[in-house]
Design an enzyme around this catalytic site. Sequence first.
Site, PDB file in Angstrom:
ATOM      1  N   ARG A 235       0.815  -1.090  -0.161  1.00 41.48           N
ATOM      2  CA  ARG A 235       0.067   0.064   0.089  1.00 41.48           C
ATOM      3  C   ARG A 235       0.942   1.213   0.128  1.00 41.48           C
ATOM      4  O   ARG A 235       1.878   1.237   0.464  1.00 41.48           O
ATOM      5  CB  ARG A 235      -0.955  -0.006   1.147  1.00 41.48           C
ATOM      6  CG  ARG A 235      -2.087  -0.868   1.078  1.00 41.48           C
ATOM      7  CD  ARG A 235      -3.135  -0.712  -0.043  1.00 41.48           C
ATOM      8  NE  ARG A 235      -4.176  -1.501  -0.112  1.00 41.48           N
ATOM      9  CZ  ARG A 235      -4.279  -2.646  -0.904  1.00 41.48           C
ATOM     10  NH1 ARG A 235      -3.342  -2.963  -1.510  1.00 41.48           N
ATOM     11  NH2 ARG A 235      -5.660  -3.363  -0.958  1.00 41.48           N
ATOM     12  N   ASP A 259       4.750  -0.515  -6.816  1.00 43.86           N
ATOM     13  CA  ASP A 259       3.377  -0.642  -7.666  1.00 43.86           C
ATOM     14  C   ASP A 259       2.403   0.124  -7.050  1.00 43.86           C
ATOM     15  O   ASP A 259       1.167  -0.174  -7.373  1.00 43.86           O
ATOM     16  CB  ASP A 259       3.268  -2.418  -7.507  1.00 43.86           C
ATOM     17  CG  ASP A 259       2.193  -2.835  -8.460  1.00 43.86           C
ATOM     18  OD1 ASP A 259       2.100  -2.448  -9.578  1.00 43.86           O
ATOM     19  OD2 ASP A 259       1.058  -3.417  -7.993  1.00 43.86           O
ATOM     20  N   GLU A 264      -2.449   7.537  -5.392  1.00 41.80           N
ATOM     21  CA  GLU A 264      -2.724   6.603  -6.629  1.00 41.80           C
ATOM     22  C   GLU A 264      -4.336   6.800  -7.064  1.00 41.80           C
ATOM     23  O   GLU A 264      -4.453   6.407  -8.330  1.00 41.80           O
ATOM     24  CB  GLU A 264      -2.276   5.276  -6.415  1.00 41.80           C
ATOM     25  CG  GLU A 264      -3.174   4.408  -5.399  1.00 41.80           C
ATOM     26  CD  GLU A 264      -2.836   2.970  -5.592  1.00 41.80           C
ATOM     27  OE1 GLU A 264      -3.569   1.900  -5.939  1.00 41.80           O
ATOM     28  OE2 GLU A 264      -1.636   2.654  -5.137  1.00 41.80           O
ATOM     29  N   HIS A 296      -0.294  -0.406  -9.779  1.00 42.95           N
ATOM     30  CA  HIS A 296      -1.064  -1.303  -9.307  1.00 42.95           C
ATOM     31  C   HIS A 296      -1.314  -2.522 -10.126  1.00 42.95           C
ATOM     32  O   HIS A 296      -2.483  -3.202 -10.028  1.00 42.95           O
ATOM     33  CB  HIS A 296      -2.348  -1.010  -8.488  1.00 42.95           C
ATOM     34  CG  HIS A 296      -2.846  -1.219  -7.157  1.00 42.95           C
ATOM     35  ND1 HIS A 296      -2.801  -0.575  -6.006  1.00 42.95           N
ATOM     36  CD2 HIS A 296      -2.900  -2.439  -6.784  1.00 42.95           C
ATOM     37  CE1 HIS A 296      -3.157  -1.297  -5.050  1.00 42.95           C
ATOM     38  NE2 HIS A 296      -3.297  -2.681  -5.539  1.00 42.95           N
TER      39      HIS A 296
END
Length: 332
Positions: A235, A259, A264, A296
């Site tokens: 996260r 990622d 985001e 992600h």
Amino acid sequence: MKIVFFSAKPYDRDFFESCNEHYDFELEFWETHLGPHIADAIKPGTDAVCVFVNDKLTAEVIAVLAEKGVKIIALRCAGFNNVDLEAAKQYGIRVCRVPAYSPQAVAEHAVAMLLTLNRKTHKAYNRIREQNFSLSGLMGFNLFGKTVGVIGTGKIGAAFCKIMLGFGCKVLAYDPFENEQVRNFGVKYLPFHEVIKDADIVSLHCPLTPDNHHLISAASLSSMKKGVTLINTSRGGLIHTREVIDALKTGQVAALGIDVYEQEEKLFFKDLSTSIIGDDDIQRLISFPNVLVTGHQAFFTQEALTEIAESTLATVKALLTGDGVDEAAVLV
């Protein structure tokens, strides 16, 4: 029985509709994320909403869901930091998640990011396409013999540990709840500050909680080896973005693979190729030659999406019928 999906992409529709042949729910897919701006548009008769990582299930939203008669909030992911569980409990709405879906998918992506940053294969690919066969600037290091610090040893962290042991790495781990299986792999558990102090590579595999928000900040970064490689597929809020940028500028962090990103929800899962992005932090990160950002993507395999769809629909059905509920999947 009706389920409304938010933040739905074409692949969500494909996998859930295929899986739904065994359940016969009425499925409705909305591309927008769920938040205060759209909650009131949900029609009465909706039994469940299915949400993803960037949907915002605040107390305000949950109150509207309760008013509409929604009985279940189903997260098609493992993390649940975006849901006010106390509000859900107060309004009598059940909350479920996918506790484990192909942990190898996320673990393998973390390794892919590590290998890409280390051996600079992304740069080599672009060079060769321009007929530049020079090796200058592409030097990496052997993973064999390096010390890898793994923060969080649930199913994904355990899978990552096993892969790194296969490379011949020494693996250290920190988790408030130690995993005996991981210990049996040959992984040594140590306190957090000792793991990050000794590691050449640090990989994050823990959920985001109020206690570990900005776990990686100036204080923890200063304890790491100079030139550490940092990977985050968990996260975004685990990392203090601006303090990591400072560490990249000084060389304290030699390479960063993420990622996930703290802000985001404004960026990921969207095509912004013709837009002006006003987020200075992500623009700065993208500008670094030793930073790799993916949107992600770590969960995104056929196996994982199949398991997510099957697990989500099975749990929703069990909660609605009261038959054979998987307690590991139920949060409230």
